[in-house]
Design a protein around this motif. Structure first.
Motif, short mmCIF file in Angstrom:
data_model
loop_
_atom_site.label_atom_id
_atom_site.label_comp_id
_atom_site.label_asym_id
_atom_site.label_seq_id
_atom_site.Cartn_x
_atom_site.Cartn_y
_atom_site.Cartn_z
N ARG A 58 -61.62 51.09 -101.06
CA ARG A 58 -61.43 50.48 -102.37
C ARG A 58 -60.47 51.30 -103.22
N ALA A 59 -59.82 50.63 -104.16
CA ALA A 59 -58.92 51.27 -105.11
C ALA A 59 -59.35 50.88 -106.52
N TYR A 60 -59.36 51.85 -107.41
CA TYR A 60 -59.76 51.62 -108.80
C TYR A 60 -58.62 52.01 -109.73
N HIS A 61 -58.43 51.23 -110.76
CA HIS A 61 -57.34 51.46 -111.71
C HIS A 61 -57.89 51.24 -113.11
N HIS A 62 -57.74 52.25 -113.96
CA HIS A 62 -58.13 52.06 -115.36
C HIS A 62 -57.06 52.65 -116.26
N GLY A 63 -57.08 52.26 -117.51
CA GLY A 63 -56.03 52.75 -118.40
C GLY A 63 -56.38 52.57 -119.85
N THR A 64 -55.46 53.01 -120.70
CA THR A 64 -55.61 52.90 -122.14
C THR A 64 -54.38 52.19 -122.71
N MET A 65 -54.51 51.70 -123.93
CA MET A 65 -53.38 51.10 -124.61
C MET A 65 -53.36 51.61 -126.06
N LEU A 66 -52.23 52.14 -126.49
CA LEU A 66 -52.08 52.61 -127.86
C LEU A 66 -51.71 51.41 -128.72
N ILE A 67 -52.68 50.86 -129.41
CA ILE A 67 -52.45 49.66 -130.22
C ILE A 67 -52.11 50.04 -131.66
N ASP A 68 -53.00 50.76 -132.31
CA ASP A 68 -52.76 51.16 -133.70
C ASP A 68 -53.27 52.58 -133.90
N ALA A 69 -53.03 53.43 -132.91
CA ALA A 69 -53.55 54.80 -132.94
C ALA A 69 -52.82 55.65 -133.97
N ASP A 70 -53.49 56.68 -134.45
CA ASP A 70 -52.88 57.68 -135.32
C ASP A 70 -52.13 58.66 -134.40
N LEU A 71 -50.82 58.49 -134.28
CA LEU A 71 -50.05 59.30 -133.34
C LEU A 71 -49.99 60.77 -133.76
N GLY A 72 -50.10 61.03 -135.06
CA GLY A 72 -50.13 62.42 -135.52
C GLY A 72 -51.38 63.12 -135.02
N ALA A 73 -52.52 62.44 -135.12
CA ALA A 73 -53.77 63.00 -134.62
C ALA A 73 -53.72 63.14 -133.10
N LEU A 74 -53.11 62.16 -132.43
CA LEU A 74 -53.02 62.21 -130.97
C LEU A 74 -52.29 63.47 -130.52
N GLY A 75 -51.22 63.82 -131.22
CA GLY A 75 -50.48 65.03 -130.88
C GLY A 75 -51.33 66.28 -131.01
N ARG A 76 -52.20 66.29 -132.02
CA ARG A 76 -53.07 67.47 -132.21
C ARG A 76 -54.13 67.55 -131.11
N TYR A 77 -54.66 66.39 -130.71
CA TYR A 77 -55.72 66.38 -129.71
C TYR A 77 -55.21 66.75 -128.32
N LEU A 78 -53.94 66.45 -128.06
CA LEU A 78 -53.38 66.67 -126.73
C LEU A 78 -52.54 67.94 -126.66
N ARG A 79 -52.95 68.95 -127.41
CA ARG A 79 -52.25 70.23 -127.34
C ARG A 79 -52.34 70.77 -125.92
N PRO A 80 -51.25 71.34 -125.39
CA PRO A 80 -51.31 71.91 -124.05
C PRO A 80 -52.26 73.10 -124.04
N PRO A 81 -52.92 73.36 -122.92
CA PRO A 81 -53.85 74.49 -122.86
C PRO A 81 -53.11 75.80 -123.05
N PRO A 82 -53.78 76.80 -123.60
CA PRO A 82 -53.13 78.10 -123.78
C PRO A 82 -52.71 78.70 -122.44
N LYS A 83 -51.72 79.61 -122.50
CA LYS A 83 -51.19 80.19 -121.27
C LYS A 83 -52.23 81.02 -120.52
N ASN A 84 -53.27 81.47 -121.24
CA ASN A 84 -54.28 82.27 -120.57
C ASN A 84 -55.40 81.42 -119.97
N LEU A 85 -55.21 80.09 -119.95
CA LEU A 85 -56.14 79.18 -119.28
C LEU A 85 -55.40 78.52 -118.14
#
Length: 254
Positions: A58-85
């Motif tokens: 079997r194959a499974y496929h799921h996803g998201t759609m940015l409809i009216d998201a706060d893109l500024g907040a999205l950028g803060r939430y998706l910060r790259p992990p620190p170099k020591n991680l």
């Protein structure tokens, strides 16, 4: 769907046809991402994220759609992990993102869902059926749903399958410099190294802490359990206060 007939682009194009019904000029790029061309800066902006899983036949496929998201907040939430991680998981590809609302004033969650459902039924020759909303009462009424709900809320399910990673944490205190390296396997600290510089009185504490961190959960609760020392192990009040500071910092850093 059957693994042999699964195709990422086919599914993405189905969603794109749905967006065209909403007057959103979407397309599928070479990475099978759903994007919308921005007329202002000429950059294709990604509006959807997908993930795939292949299990047996079997194959499974799921996803998201940015409809009216706060893109500024999205950028803060998706910060790259620190170099020591440092992890062993698959890294995400960074992309310029957008949202559907920037291309259509009328699109919303309901209209998007309805168009995708209609296009799915049309593409697969299925009858359109009204959606079924799963509520809290349904979870309590159906034992199988309750079992599944309880399983995916456990620590083992959420963190126990995390890819192996190494986390190095460093902190400069007034009384000394602390350097801790944690090697984590499936959410459990497999190895720990603790160094405390410029504080000779804490050398023994560092050695004990490294031993006690091993086999603990990589979590605030796991760290807290490692810091349970008795009075004889700490020796004096000054050392006890330093250990308390260490516990508060490390627990907050995870």
């Amino acid at each position: 769907m059957p693994r042999q007939t699964f195709d990422r682009r086919t599914n993405a194009e189905l969603v794109v046809r749905s967006l065209h019904q909403l007057d959103v000029p979407a397309s599928v790029n070479t990475r099978h991402d759903i994007v919308v061309a921005d007329d202002i800066d000429g950059v294709d902006k990604k509006v959807s994220g997908s993930a795939y899983k292949l299990v047996n036949t079997r194959a499974y496929h799921h996803g998201t759609m940015l409809i009216d998201a706060d893109l500024g907040a999205l950028g803060r939430y998706l910060r790259p992990p620190p170099k020591n991680l440092v992890g062993k998981g698959v890294e995400s590809v960074r992309s310029t993102v957008g949202r559907l609302r920037d291309y259509s004033y009328t699109v919303d969650h309901l209209s998007f869902c309805e168009e995708v459902a209609a296009e799915f039924c049309h593409s697969h020759g299925a009858d359109v059926r009204p959606p079924i909303e799963l509520t809290a009462s349904d979870i309590d009424r159906d034992p199988k749903i309750r079992q599944y709900h309880d399983e995916i809320t456990t620590w083992d399910w959420i963190y126990g399958q995390t890819p192996d990673f190494t986390h190095r944490l460093e902190q400069q205190f007034v009384w000394g410099a602390v350097d801790i390296i944690l090697k984590v396997h499936r959410g459990i600290i497999a190895e720990a190294a603790v160094t405390i510089a410029n504080a000779p009185a804490l050398v023994a504490v560092a050695m004990r802490l490294a031993e006690r961190l091993k086999d603990k959960q990589y979590s605030r609760a796991g760290v807290a359990a490692a810091f349970v020392f008795d009075g004889a192990q700490l020796g004096d009040e000054w050392t006890a206060r330093r250990v308390q500071e260490l516990a508060g910092w490390l627990g907050g850093a995870l």
